[in-house]
Enzyme design. Sequence first.
Site, short mmCIF file in Angstrom:
data_model
loop_
_atom_site.label_atom_id
_atom_site.label_comp_id
_atom_site.label_asym_id
_atom_site.label_seq_id
_atom_site.Cartn_x
_atom_site.Cartn_y
_atom_site.Cartn_z
N HIS A 130 0.83 -1.21 0.00
CA HIS A 130 0.00 0.00 0.00
C HIS A 130 0.86 1.26 0.00
CE1 HIS A 130 0.92 0.98 4.18
NE2 HIS A 130 0.81 -0.32 4.42
N GLU A 189 -2.12 -7.52 7.18
CA GLU A 189 -0.87 -7.27 7.89
C GLU A 189 -0.85 -8.06 9.21
OE1 GLU A 189 2.10 -6.92 7.99
OE2 GLU A 189 2.53 -4.79 7.58
#
Length: 289
Positions: A23, A135
């Site tokens: 990201h 994550e």
Amino acid sequence: MDASGGISLYPSHRTKTIHLVRHAQGFHNVAGEKDANEYLSFDYFDAQLTSLGWKQVANLRKHVQSCGLDKRIELVIVSPLFRTIQTAVGAFGGEGYSDGINVPPLMVSNAGDCNRPAISSLNCPPFLAVELCREHLGVHPCDKRRSIKEYRSLFPAIDFSMIEHDEDKLWRPDTRETNDEVADRGLKFLKWLWTRKEKEIAVVSHSGFLFHSLSAFGNDCRPLVKDEICKHFANCELRSFVLVDRSMVGSESSTTNFPGSLPKGLDLPSDVAAEMQPEKKGVPNEDGA
């Protein structure tokens, strides 16, 4: 004799091309770089992209279009967190709406007060949210997701059907995944990825997840290649890999291979044909062209 000189061959139908993306810059990245304790703050719950992060997304989008990836990618898989979804739709989403066509957008305008216009779902691959590529789970509020109901209202054209629970049941306030647990989850994700029918897939995920998942690979490669595989991703970095099914379990047959000799004809190489026919007395074998 091994004359390959380090070159390898593998049937293309037993491979997939995956484009892995971290990201773009989120508000938690900025705060955490100044003070690591900020990662414990709920001020950065499910952190969104900064203005610089959106610029990084715009640069990635230009790259994706200039090298033709936008025409080849068949599916975009995204971790269900705000920063990864924003990165994915910004980099791989459609260009805009056409008059008279009523389709849900990938992102509504000003989603999460981001002050960004809506992003179209026209002329782009489908988007699928998958929790396996999230994550590190636990402790850091920036890695805790919102409800799927809220995401669906902000990102209507993304498919969230693979996510079992509306609320985040995976994140724990007092327990964080170990690196080994993240790596195991990453390998499970890659094995699942292999079951997809698509041959070219983009995955938008996170630094820790990508690093620990890929660190299991490259041990049989030269150091330079190992480094390409296992180093940490920068914000909005894209790296492309070929995923190979060495087990050949569940592999589909090739769509491009052609059997040859249709209609059936003579097809033995000349040296093989000569070996199969004994020499006539006084007449040597002649190789064919």
